[in-house]
Write a protein that holds these residues in place. Structure first.
Motif, PDB file in Angstrom:
ATOM      1  N   ASP A   1       0.820  -1.215   0.000  1.00  7.90           N
ATOM      2  CA  ASP A   1       0.000   0.000   0.000  1.00  7.90           C
ATOM      3  C   ASP A   1       0.856   1.268   0.000  1.00  7.90           C
ATOM      4  N   GLY A   2       2.065   1.160   0.499  1.00  2.00           N
ATOM      5  CA  GLY A   2       2.930   2.333   0.516  1.00  2.00           C
ATOM      6  C   GLY A   2       4.306   1.998   1.070  1.00  2.00           C
ATOM      7  N   VAL A   3       5.317   2.690   0.558  1.00  2.00           N
ATOM      8  CA  VAL A   3       6.687   2.501   1.035  1.00  2.00           C
ATOM      9  C   VAL A   3       7.226   3.879   1.399  1.00  2.00           C
ATOM     10  N   ASP A   4       7.744   3.985   2.603  1.00  2.00           N
ATOM     11  CA  ASP A   4       8.292   5.244   3.075  1.00  2.00           C
ATOM     12  C   ASP A   4       9.710   4.990   3.576  1.00  2.00           C
ATOM     13  N   GLU A   5      10.693   5.443   2.811  1.00  2.00           N
ATOM     14  CA  GLU A   5      12.083   5.261   3.215  1.00  2.00           C
ATOM     15  C   GLU A   5      12.498   6.490   4.015  1.00  2.00           C
ATOM     16  N   TRP A   6      12.734   6.292   5.310  1.00  2.00           N
ATOM     17  CA  TRP A   6      13.098   7.402   6.190  1.00  2.00           C
ATOM     18  C   TRP A   6      14.566   7.756   6.067  1.00  2.00           C
ATOM     19  N   GLY A   7      15.367   6.866   5.532  1.00  2.00           N
ATOM     20  CA  GLY A   7      16.790   7.127   5.364  1.00  2.00           C
ATOM     21  C   GLY A   7      17.592   6.832   6.623  1.00  2.00           C
ATOM     22  N   LYS A   8      18.820   7.353   6.653  1.00  2.00           N
ATOM     23  CA  LYS A   8      19.702   7.092   7.790  1.00  2.00           C
ATOM     24  C   LYS A   8      19.286   7.936   8.982  1.00  2.00           C
ATOM     25  N   ARG A   9      19.135   7.271  10.110  1.00  2.00           N
ATOM     26  CA  ARG A   9      18.781   7.941  11.356  1.00  2.00           C
ATOM     27  C   ARG A   9      19.656   7.403  12.466  1.00  2.00           C
ATOM     28  N   ARG A  10      19.813   8.204  13.488  1.00  2.00           N
ATOM     29  CA  ARG A  10      20.560   7.783  14.667  1.00  2.00           C
ATOM     30  C   ARG A  10      19.681   6.815  15.464  1.00  2.00           C
ATOM     31  N   LEU A  11      20.265   5.711  15.914  1.00  2.00           N
ATOM     32  CA  LEU A  11      19.537   4.746  16.733  1.00  2.00           C
ATOM     33  C   LEU A  11      19.387   5.281  18.152  1.00  2.00           C
ATOM     34  N   ALA A  12      18.307   4.905  18.827  1.00  2.00           N
ATOM     35  CA  ALA A  12      18.085   5.333  20.206  1.00  2.00           C
ATOM     36  C   ALA A  12      19.147   4.748  21.132  1.00  2.00           C
ATOM     37  N   TYR A  13      19.614   3.566  20.808  1.00  2.00           N
ATOM     38  CA  TYR A  13      20.692   2.928  21.574  1.00  2.00           C
ATOM     39  C   TYR A  13      21.524   2.096  20.615  1.00  2.00           C
ATOM     40  N   GLU A  14      22.730   1.807  21.013  1.00  2.00           N
ATOM     41  CA  GLU A  14      23.657   1.067  20.163  1.00  2.00           C
ATOM     42  C   GLU A  14      23.187  -0.377  19.975  1.00  2.00           C
ATOM     43  N   ILE A  15      23.197  -0.838  18.729  1.00  2.00           N
ATOM     44  CA  ILE A  15      22.835  -2.219  18.405  1.00  2.00           C
ATOM     45  C   ILE A  15      23.993  -2.813  17.605  1.00  2.00           C
ATOM     46  N   ASN A  16      24.556  -3.903  18.090  1.00  2.00           N
ATOM     47  CA  ASN A  16      25.689  -4.550  17.412  1.00  2.00           C
ATOM     48  C   ASN A  16      26.808  -3.560  17.086  1.00  2.00           C
ATOM     49  N   LYS A  17      27.105  -2.682  18.024  1.00  2.00           N
ATOM     50  CA  LYS A  17      28.165  -1.671  17.892  1.00  2.00           C
ATOM     51  C   LYS A  17      27.888  -0.665  16.771  1.00  2.00           C
ATOM     52  N   GLU A  18      26.622  -0.487  16.406  1.00  2.00           N
ATOM     53  CA  GLU A  18      26.237   0.493  15.393  1.00  2.00           C
ATOM     54  C   GLU A  18      25.380   1.567  16.042  1.00  2.00           C
ATOM     55  N   THR A  19      25.574   2.810  15.613  1.00  2.00           N
ATOM     56  CA  THR A  19      24.812   3.921  16.175  1.00  2.00           C
ATOM     57  C   THR A  19      23.837   4.528  15.172  1.00  2.00           C
ATOM     58  N   GLU A  20      23.924   4.109  13.901  1.00  2.00           N
ATOM     59  CA  GLU A  20      23.019   4.594  12.865  1.00  2.00           C
ATOM     60  C   GLU A  20      22.435   3.422  12.094  1.00  2.00           C
ATOM     61  N   GLY A  21      21.257   3.648  11.503  1.00  2.00           N
ATOM     62  CA  GLY A  21      20.631   2.628  10.680  1.00  2.00           C
ATOM     63  C   GLY A  21      19.786   3.275   9.604  1.00  2.00           C
ATOM     64  N   TYR A  22      19.455   2.507   8.571  1.00  2.00           N
ATOM     65  CA  TYR A  22      18.619   2.977   7.468  1.00  2.00           C
ATOM     66  C   TYR A  22      17.207   2.447   7.698  1.00  2.00           C
ATOM     67  N   TYR A  23      16.268   3.346   7.966  1.00  2.00           N
ATOM     68  CA  TYR A  23      14.901   2.972   8.322  1.00  2.00           C
ATOM     69  C   TYR A  23      13.994   2.907   7.093  1.00  2.00           C
ATOM     70  N   VAL A  24      13.138   1.886   7.046  1.00  2.00           N
ATOM     71  CA  VAL A  24      12.159   1.746   5.964  1.00  2.00           C
ATOM     72  C   VAL A  24      10.824   1.303   6.568  1.00  2.00           C
ATOM     73  N   LEU A  25       9.735   1.981   6.170  1.00  2.00           N
ATOM     74  CA  LEU A  25       8.377   1.635   6.600  1.00  2.00           C
ATOM     75  C   LEU A  25       7.598   1.182   5.376  1.00  2.00           C
ATOM     76  N   ILE A  26       6.957   0.010   5.472  1.00  2.00           N
ATOM     77  CA  ILE A  26       6.121  -0.486   4.373  1.00  2.00           C
ATOM     78  C   ILE A  26       4.739  -0.810   4.925  1.00  2.00           C
ATOM     79  N   ASN A  27       3.700  -0.229   4.318  1.00  2.00           N
ATOM     80  CA  ASN A  27       2.315  -0.565   4.639  1.00  2.00           C
ATOM     81  C   ASN A  27       1.849  -1.583   3.616  1.00  2.00           C
ATOM     82  N   PHE A  28       1.214  -2.658   4.084  1.00  2.00           N
ATOM     83  CA  PHE A  28       0.780  -3.699   3.153  1.00  2.00           C
ATOM     84  C   PHE A  28      -0.449  -4.432   3.676  1.00  2.00           C
ATOM     85  N   THR A  29      -1.072  -5.193   2.786  1.00  2.00           N
ATOM     86  CA  THR A  29      -2.229  -6.014   3.115  1.00  2.00           C
ATOM     87  C   THR A  29      -1.903  -7.442   2.718  1.00  2.00           C
ATOM     88  N   SER A  30      -2.124  -8.394   3.637  1.00  2.00           N
ATOM     89  CA  SER A  30      -1.850  -9.800   3.318  1.00  2.00           C
ATOM     90  C   SER A  30      -2.589 -10.697   4.290  1.00  2.00           C
TER      91      SER A  30
END
Length: 98
Positions: A41-70
């Motif tokens: 139904d829709g794809v929203d790429e938020w791009g690179k954002r700072r993570l709220a907390y470190e995950i696997n020694k990473e502080t940034e990530g590329y966020y993607v939101l997808i709305n769908f029906t299944s």
């Protein structure tokens, strides 16, 4: 009898260590996978954002939101694929209320 389909949204965070081509390939992979098993139904790429907390020694990530029906059974398979795909740091699938 037609199976009941629900509206969902999924957010996944890709590693910032991936280059642009690898990031685009993973986003396309998940969009195509969802399209094969439902409707996107829709794809929203938020791009690179700072993570709220470190995950696997990473502080940034590329966020993607997808709305769908299944169908509900597909979400378990999608979650399994997120977990075994290299480059996916976190993922979340939520059923939207009608």
């Amino acid at each position: 009898m037609e199976e009941i389909k629900n509206a969902y949204e999924t957010v996944f965070i890709l590693s910032s260590k991936l280059d642009e081509q690898a990031t685009a390939a993973l986003v396309t992979k998940f969009k195509d996978l969802i399209a094969e098993n439902g409707t996107v139904d829709g794809v929203d790429e938020w791009g690179k954002r700072r993570l709220a907390y470190e995950i696997n020694k990473e502080t940034e990530g590329y966020y993607v939101l997808i709305n769908f029906t299944s169908v509900p059974a597909f979400t378990a398979e999608l979650d399994r694929i997120y977990k075994i795909t290299d480059g996916v740091i976190r993922s979340l699938i939520i059923r939207k209320e009608a």
